[in-house]
Design a protein around this motif. Structure first.
Motif, PDB file in Angstrom:
ATOM      1  N   GLY A  84       0.762  -1.235   0.000  1.00  0.00           N
ATOM      2  CA  GLY A  84       0.000   0.000   0.000  1.00  0.00           C
ATOM      3  C   GLY A  84       0.793   1.285   0.000  1.00  0.00           C
ATOM      4  N   ASP A  85       2.133   1.221  -0.037  1.00  0.00           N
ATOM      5  CA  ASP A  85       2.921   2.449  -0.075  1.00  0.00           C
ATOM      6  C   ASP A  85       4.300   2.139  -0.636  1.00  0.00           C
ATOM      7  N   VAL A  86       4.868   3.107  -1.382  1.00  0.00           N
ATOM      8  CA  VAL A  86       6.215   2.920  -1.909  1.00  0.00           C
ATOM      9  C   VAL A  86       7.261   3.055  -0.806  1.00  0.00           C
ATOM     10  N   PHE A  87       6.868   3.640   0.329  1.00  0.00           N
ATOM     11  CA  PHE A  87       7.729   3.681   1.509  1.00  0.00           C
ATOM     12  C   PHE A  87       7.375   2.499   2.401  1.00  0.00           C
ATOM     13  N   ARG A  88       8.332   1.593   2.608  1.00  0.00           N
ATOM     14  CA  ARG A  88       8.054   0.404   3.423  1.00  0.00           C
ATOM     15  C   ARG A  88       7.572   0.770   4.817  1.00  0.00           C
ATOM     16  N   SER A  89       8.149   1.831   5.396  1.00  0.00           N
ATOM     17  CA  SER A  89       7.816   2.211   6.767  1.00  0.00           C
ATOM     18  C   SER A  89       6.383   2.726   6.909  1.00  0.00           C
ATOM     19  N   ARG A  90       5.753   3.105   5.802  1.00  0.00           N
ATOM     20  CA  ARG A  90       4.384   3.619   5.841  1.00  0.00           C
ATOM     21  C   ARG A  90       3.357   2.577   5.394  1.00  0.00           C
ATOM     22  N   ALA A  91       3.818   1.466   4.889  1.00  0.00           N
ATOM     23  CA  ALA A  91       2.928   0.474   4.287  1.00  0.00           C
ATOM     24  C   ALA A  91       2.109  -0.266   5.347  1.00  0.00           C
ATOM     25  N   THR A  92       1.010  -0.868   4.892  1.00  0.00           N
ATOM     26  CA  THR A  92       0.101  -1.609   5.761  1.00  0.00           C
ATOM     27  C   THR A  92       0.615  -3.030   5.958  1.00  0.00           C
ATOM     28  N   ALA A  93       0.774  -3.448   7.213  1.00  0.00           N
ATOM     29  CA  ALA A  93       1.231  -4.808   7.521  1.00  0.00           C
ATOM     30  C   ALA A  93       0.052  -5.775   7.512  1.00  0.00           C
ATOM     31  N   ILE A  94       0.234  -6.915   6.852  1.00  0.00           N
ATOM     32  CA  ILE A  94      -0.802  -7.947   6.774  1.00  0.00           C
ATOM     33  C   ILE A  94      -0.185  -9.296   7.121  1.00  0.00           C
ATOM     34  N   LYS A  95      -0.885 -10.052   7.945  1.00  0.00           N
ATOM     35  CA  LYS A  95      -0.379 -11.368   8.312  1.00  0.00           C
ATOM     36  C   LYS A  95      -0.497 -12.335   7.142  1.00  0.00           C
ATOM     37  N   VAL A  96       0.346 -13.337   7.156  1.00  0.00           N
ATOM     38  CA  VAL A  96       0.364 -14.366   6.113  1.00  0.00           C
ATOM     39  C   VAL A  96      -0.223 -15.654   6.675  1.00  0.00           C
ATOM     40  N   SER A  97      -1.139 -16.265   5.938  1.00  0.00           N
ATOM     41  CA  SER A  97      -1.762 -17.506   6.406  1.00  0.00           C
ATOM     42  C   SER A  97      -1.115 -18.751   5.813  1.00  0.00           C
ATOM     43  N   ASP A  98      -0.428 -18.581   4.680  1.00  0.00           N
ATOM     44  CA  ASP A  98       0.159 -19.746   4.011  1.00  0.00           C
ATOM     45  C   ASP A  98       1.005 -19.246   2.847  1.00  0.00           C
ATOM     46  N   TYR A  99       1.762 -20.151   2.247  1.00  0.00           N
ATOM     47  CA  TYR A  99       2.465 -19.826   1.007  1.00  0.00           C
ATOM     48  C   TYR A  99       2.618 -21.098   0.185  1.00  0.00           C
ATOM     49  N   GLN A 100       2.738 -20.914  -1.121  1.00  0.00           N
ATOM     50  CA  GLN A 100       2.907 -22.020  -2.061  1.00  0.00           C
ATOM     51  C   GLN A 100       4.146 -21.758  -2.908  1.00  0.00           C
ATOM     52  N   VAL A 101       4.978 -22.766  -3.089  1.00  0.00           N
ATOM     53  CA  VAL A 101       6.184 -22.648  -3.897  1.00  0.00           C
ATOM     54  C   VAL A 101       5.953 -23.282  -5.262  1.00  0.00           C
ATOM     55  N   ALA A 102       6.394 -22.618  -6.298  1.00  0.00           N
ATOM     56  CA  ALA A 102       6.219 -23.139  -7.658  1.00  0.00           C
ATOM     57  C   ALA A 102       6.896 -24.501  -7.809  1.00  0.00           C
ATOM     58  N   PRO A 103       6.285 -25.406  -8.578  1.00  0.00           N
ATOM     59  CA  PRO A 103       6.893 -26.726  -8.763  1.00  0.00           C
ATOM     60  C   PRO A 103       8.253 -26.667  -9.444  1.00  0.00           C
ATOM     61  N   LYS A 104       8.491 -25.605 -10.207  1.00  0.00           N
ATOM     62  CA  LYS A 104       9.788 -25.421 -10.844  1.00  0.00           C
ATOM     63  C   LYS A 104      10.064 -23.936 -10.946  1.00  0.00           C
ATOM     64  N   GLY A 105      11.244 -23.532 -10.548  1.00  0.00           N
ATOM     65  CA  GLY A 105      11.600 -22.130 -10.619  1.00  0.00           C
ATOM     66  C   GLY A 105      11.545 -21.443  -9.265  1.00  0.00           C
ATOM     67  N   ASP A 106      12.196 -20.287  -9.177  1.00  0.00           N
ATOM     68  CA  ASP A 106      12.334 -19.542  -7.925  1.00  0.00           C
ATOM     69  C   ASP A 106      11.177 -18.559  -7.747  1.00  0.00           C
ATOM     70  N   LEU A 107       9.957 -19.088  -7.717  1.00  0.00           N
ATOM     71  CA  LEU A 107       8.758 -18.278  -7.533  1.00  0.00           C
ATOM     72  C   LEU A 107       7.920 -18.867  -6.400  1.00  0.00           C
ATOM     73  N   ALA A 108       7.216 -17.997  -5.686  1.00  0.00           N
ATOM     74  CA  ALA A 108       6.305 -18.434  -4.632  1.00  0.00           C
ATOM     75  C   ALA A 108       5.128 -17.474  -4.565  1.00  0.00           C
ATOM     76  N   LEU A 109       3.994 -17.980  -4.103  1.00  0.00           N
ATOM     77  CA  LEU A 109       2.807 -17.173  -3.857  1.00  0.00           C
ATOM     78  C   LEU A 109       2.518 -17.187  -2.361  1.00  0.00           C
ATOM     79  N   VAL A 110       2.408 -15.991  -1.793  1.00  0.00           N
ATOM     80  CA  VAL A 110       2.148 -15.826  -0.364  1.00  0.00           C
ATOM     81  C   VAL A 110       0.679 -15.476  -0.181  1.00  0.00           C
TER      82      VAL A 110
END
Length: 231
Positions: free
Chosen positions: A87-113
């Motif tokens: 929500g902001d280009v400044f990290r210190s001003r951005a909105t913090a949101i908790k993470v419930s899970d993440y998925q890693v791509a079957p191939k490649g250095d990608l993940a979805l949080v």
């Protein structure tokens, strides 16, 4: 050739091609993959930008929000206890949101949080095809602003030139390689986007800290992203 990798700990920043930037939560083994922007320019508007934090609250990686509850980043950036700010280009001003899970791509250095609560914004549009070789692309992140830091509080981007679309990322997945035009990636830029024609074509994976960087191809993992995030 697959990228060479070396772990970066503390202030020991190796200047080798394929150095992977910091990725998982504190206290866990962390391969080091792509990094922050050295050079380039400050950004004032990027509603799709996201930053990743470890369980101890320290910044570790960049990313993009691609759907109300999904953030795209690098696989080497995820781990237990991570959180996201948007929500902001400044990290210190951005909105913090908790993470419930993440998925890693079957191939490649990608993940979805997966975010614990949805966030409405203008999401990062994803490309269905790799950019042309020799095209000018943009890379963005909150990584180091010099070879030894510090991290940037304000989002930075830089122009790079695509040198190959047949290279490999940190997890030996299909990747896009590029070289510096007016800036390059380094520690902390991991997970951040590479963009072409206003669409995200790749995710930051490795860098040499001087000119060259390797980003995992989004089009190569497009079907997987759709199956998880629906976009």
């Amino acid at each position: 050739m697959p990228p060479r990798t070396i772990a970066l700990t503390g202030a020991a920043l190796a200047l080798l091609i394929g150095t992977a930037l910091p990725a998982t939560a504190a206290g866990e083994p962390r391969p080091q993959a792509a990094a922050p922007i050295i050079g380039g320019y400050l950004v004032t508007d990027a509603p799709w930008a996201a930053s990743i934090y470890r369980s101890d609250g320290s910044f570790t990686c960049s990313g993009t929000i691609v759907a109300p509850t999904w953030v795209l980043t690098a696989a080497h950036c995820v781990g237990s206890g991570i959180s996201v700010r948007v929500g902001d280009v400044f990290r210190s001003r951005a909105t913090a949101i908790k993470v419930s899970d993440y998925q890693v791509a079957p191939k490649g250095d990608l993940a979805l949080v997966h975010l614990a609560s949805p966030y409405e914004t203008t999401y990062s549009p994803l490309a269905d095809a790799d950019p042309p070789v020799d095209s000018t692309n943009q890379i963005c992140g909150w990584g180091y602003t010099s070879s030894k830091g510090p991290f940037s509080d304000q989002l930075k981007c830089a122009d790079v030139r695509v040198t190959s679309t047949t290279c490999y990322d940190h997890r030996y997945g299909p990747a896009i390689c590029s070289s510096k035009i007016n800036g390059n990636a380094w520690s902390g830029d991991s997970g951040g986007p590479q963009r072409y024609n206003d669409k995200q074509v790749a995710v930051a994976s490795t860098a040499d800290g001087r000119s060259e960087q390797t980003y995992g191809s989004v089009p190569a993992s497009r079907a997987w992203i759709r199956s998880i995030a629906g976009v």
